[in-house]
Scaffold this motif. Structure first.
Motif: not given
Length: 374
Positions: A227-235, A287-290
């Motif tokens: 879910d976190i990885e999918n969130f990272r892919r959002l524009p 969010l969560f990028a780093d």
């Protein structure tokens, strides 16, 4: 002293568990205790988010134009009458249109994080009480009003907002909870609740709404590392465009929802603050990028194990306390009965209790009277 002893036992048993990077600090543990309520409580306490939820996720024509000012919170009239664990439920009265008398709808918001077969009965209790309260109000205005042909009870929309990851396989109708419900169908009260299953919406579907409630629900959807990885892919630009004109108090609510999620996962306080600051700076797309890769399921197990150990320690402490109280009670009874058998007066028995059991004079006299056989 009894309470202090119990708290001391619990504190000793509930040692800090390992979080994502290290054991929770005292500050973090305090914050964790403040975010136990479901974040849905945060959502429905805010009438802007609540109105967005009703417009976006409830397919009911009456609600397509509902505004924040149409919503009135009446939770205190009902929630306190039920069990303590219901204190995060929300009951809203939603006024629709400006007719006379105005049509209004009572919307009952029920949130769940795991499938619950008895949710129908929980909702039914609220509905009956709301209608009873409405009848009493009408009778208070004019006696006999509820017996008139033109008296009608307000419609109630029971909503289950489901945040859990598992599929909601519970029947939606009340009749399913009654034995031989189909046989006695027309003689049994029946209704269906409106289910809004969070996991039934893709991230893309939530983003299409382009409002603040969609961002809150995106955070509430975070259940797994995937879910976190999918969130990272959002524009990121589209997320930040939503926040561009968002009022400060709504941005703060979104940050609090994120904080609740992070602290439940035992993310260290400094990193939690760093991430929530990104929301407050309207940089939610970062969010969560780093952030290090999170094993959310492992953290859930760690947290659950710690809570289970604390509960077991509290239970053992309570049992020990009960044994101690029983022993003390038996000792007091024995002293009083022995004094009476030896022919000593009540006053002497009370003095003996003060000496042997370290009781105050008033307490010693009460205990003597309690166990003295007339």
């Amino acid at each position: 002293m009894k309470q202090t002893r119990k708290q001391r036992q619990k504190k000793k048993a509930a040692a800090p568990t390992q979080g994502l990077h290290k054991a929770a600090s005292p500050k973090q543990m305090v914050l964790n205790s403040q975010v136990r309520d479901s974040s849905s409580k945060i959502i429905f306490d805010n009438h802007i988010l609540c109105s967005q939820f009703l417009r976006d996720y409830v397919n009911l024509p009456y609600l397509k134009d509902v505004r924040p000012e149409d919503i009135e919170d009446v939770s205190e009239q009902y929630v306190t009458l039920f069990a303590e664990e219901r204190n995060s439920d929300r009951v809203k009265r939603v006024h629709i249109g400006g007719g006379s008398p105005p049509f209004f709808l009572v919307s009952l918001i029920e949130h769940k994080t795991a499938p619950d077969y008895n949710v129908c009965m929980q909702l039914f209790r609220y509905m009956v009480y709301i209608w009873n309260a409405y009848e009493r109000e009408a009778e208070g205005i004019r006696q006999g009003m509820s017996k008139r042909k033109d008296f009608l009870y307000p419609p109630i929309l029971p909503i289950v907002y489901y945040e859990g990851a598992a599929e909601w396989y519970v029947p939606l109708n009340f009749r399913s909870r009654v034995r031989e419900g189909n046989t006695f169908g027309k003689y049994i009260p029946d209704f269906e609740y409106y289910l809004v299953p969070l996991q039934g919406y893709s991230n893309e579907a939530l983003m299409e709404k382009r409002d603040e409630i969609s961002l809150v629900m995106l955070i509430n959807k975070l259940q797994t590392t995937e879910d976190i990885e999918n969130f990272r892919r959002l524009p990121g630009r589209e997320i930040e465009a939503i926040l561009q004109n968002t009022p400060e108090h709504l941005v703060d609510i979104i940050a609090k929802v994120l904080q609740a999620f992070l602290l439940k996962m035992n993310v260290p306080v400094p990193e939690t603050e760093k991430l929530t600051d990104k929301v407050r700076e309207r940089k939610m797309g970062e969010l969560f990028a780093d952030m290090e890769k999170m094993d959310i399921q492992a953290e859930r197990r760690n947290t659950a194990n710690a809570e289970r150990r604390a509960d077991q320690a509290e239970k053992r402490a309570a049992e020990a306390q009960q044994l101690s109280e029983l022993t003390e009670k038996n000792s007091i009874r024995s002293i009083v009965e022995l004094c009476q058998e030896l022919g000593a007066p009540k006053a002497a028995a009370a003095e003996k209790l003060m000496e042997k059991m370290h009781l105050g004079q008033e307490e010693a006299l009460k205990k003597t009277a309690l166990y003295w056989k007339e």
